[in-house]
Motif scaffolding. Structure first.
Motif, short mmCIF file in Angstrom:
data_model
loop_
_atom_site.label_atom_id
_atom_site.label_comp_id
_atom_site.label_asym_id
_atom_site.label_seq_id
_atom_site.Cartn_x
_atom_site.Cartn_y
_atom_site.Cartn_z
N THR A 133 0.82 -1.21 0.00
CA THR A 133 0.00 0.00 0.00
C THR A 133 0.86 1.26 0.00
O THR A 133 2.06 1.23 0.28
CB THR A 133 -0.93 0.02 1.23
N SER A 134 0.19 2.37 -0.29
CA SER A 134 0.87 3.66 -0.27
C SER A 134 -0.13 4.76 0.02
O SER A 134 -1.34 4.58 -0.12
CB SER A 134 1.58 3.93 -1.60
N VAL A 135 0.41 5.90 0.40
CA VAL A 135 -0.36 7.13 0.58
C VAL A 135 0.33 8.21 -0.23
O VAL A 135 1.56 8.30 -0.25
CB VAL A 135 -0.43 7.54 2.06
N CYS A 136 -0.45 9.01 -0.92
CA CYS A 136 0.07 10.16 -1.64
C CYS A 136 1.15 9.69 -2.63
O CYS A 136 1.01 8.66 -3.28
CB CYS A 136 0.57 11.21 -0.65
N THR A 137 2.25 10.42 -2.72
CA THR A 137 3.28 10.09 -3.71
C THR A 137 4.14 8.91 -3.30
O THR A 137 5.09 8.56 -4.02
CB THR A 137 4.17 11.32 -3.99
N SER A 177 -1.29 15.97 -8.23
CA SER A 177 -0.22 16.59 -9.02
C SER A 177 0.74 15.57 -9.62
O SER A 177 1.52 15.91 -10.52
CB SER A 177 0.57 17.58 -8.15
N ALA A 178 0.69 14.34 -9.12
CA ALA A 178 1.61 13.30 -9.61
C ALA A 178 0.87 12.16 -10.29
O ALA A 178 1.49 11.17 -10.70
CB ALA A 178 2.44 12.76 -8.44
N ALA A 191 2.31 27.37 -10.19
CA ALA A 191 3.45 28.25 -10.45
C ALA A 191 4.51 28.09 -9.37
O ALA A 191 5.72 28.02 -9.67
CB ALA A 191 2.98 29.70 -10.54
N ALA A 192 4.08 28.03 -8.12
CA ALA A 192 5.04 27.91 -7.01
C ALA A 192 5.78 26.58 -7.05
O ALA A 192 6.93 26.48 -6.63
CB ALA A 192 4.31 28.06 -5.68
N GLY A 193 5.13 25.54 -7.55
CA GLY A 193 5.74 24.22 -7.54
C GLY A 193 6.30 23.78 -8.87
O GLY A 193 6.67 22.61 -9.03
#
Length: 244
Positions: free
Chosen positions: A115-119, A140-141, A222-224
């Protein structure tokens, strides 16, 4: 009239899972809520042993000031029933870390659920563990999962056979409750949810790119932008190594 013997009401019991081992990976600059959200849920599983797994037992600095101290090192980690990989900016560097990738692959071979969370899903992908699976991650990924042979799915929690992946950061709580329901049944998961008073009502409708105001989304991107470009390059390299 024949007297009846009074019966003693039974007290509902919560099933215990004394042999269940759950492990959450920790690495530098991990997003702490990716890890501590599920950790808090898993800590409520009756009888289970929960491990925070690091390369060593040295404290690891997260992305939010605090450090987390592993409870077990790679070399001493028992075979886990549930392997959970959180995400964060720190996952980008771990994509190139052969020792961590080898550990994740070895544990995945004997785990009931990977399993995983987020990225953290990107790390599973780099380890070759998402090929042919549906999976989710931070919005975003999300499209980067395709580099690893996965089918991206925009959802809070994605279950495909023994792979369970969660979306970005706060989705880790939804994810962990889903895993607990798989392991112990819905009632146990609901008791944990009630204990945590997990009943979110966010103050703003800005929690996803589909609901956030356009100006907010544009400013975020823009910031990322520099970080996103760097991540994309690291993912491409990691995917090339995996395919090779």
């Amino acid at each position: 009239m024949t007297p009846t013997t009074p019966t003693t009401p039974t007290t509902p019991t919560t099933p215990t899972t004394p042999d269940l081992r759950i492990g959450l990976l920790v690495f530098p600059n991990v997003t702490q809520l990716d890890l501590t959200g599920p950790l808090q849920v898993f800590a409520g599983v009756p009888g289970a042993s929960v491990h925070v797994v690091g390369k060593t037992l040295e404290p690891v600095l997260t992305d939010a000031v605090i450090s987390l101290t592993p409870t077990v090192a790679f070399a001493d980690c028992p075979q886990l029933d549930v392997l959970c990989v959180p995400g964060g900016h720190g996952v980008d560097l771990v994509l190139d870390d052969a020792e961590t990738l080898d550990f994740v692959r070895a544990q995945a071979g004997g785990a009931r659920y990977v399993t995983s969370v987020c990225t953290g899903a990107l790390l599973l992908g780099a380890a070759g563990l998402l090929q042919g699976y549906r999976a989710t991650t931070h919005w975003s990924a999300l499209e980067l999962l395709g580099e690893f042979g996965a089918t991206p799915e925009r959802t809070r929690v994605c279950r495909d056979r023994d792979r369970i992946t969660g979306g970005g950061v706060t989705a880790g709580i939804d994810f962990a409750l889903t895993v607990v329901a798989e392991l112990c049944g819905r009632e146990v998961a609901e008791r944990i949810q009630l204990h945590l008073e997990y009943d979110p009502h966010p103050p703003f409708s800005a929690g996803s790119p589909s609901s956030a105001p356009a100006a907010v989304l544009e400013a975020f991107r823009a910031a990322g932008a520099a970080h996103q470009a760097d991540r994309e390059e690291r993912v491409r390299r990691a995917a090339a190594r995996m395919r090779a």
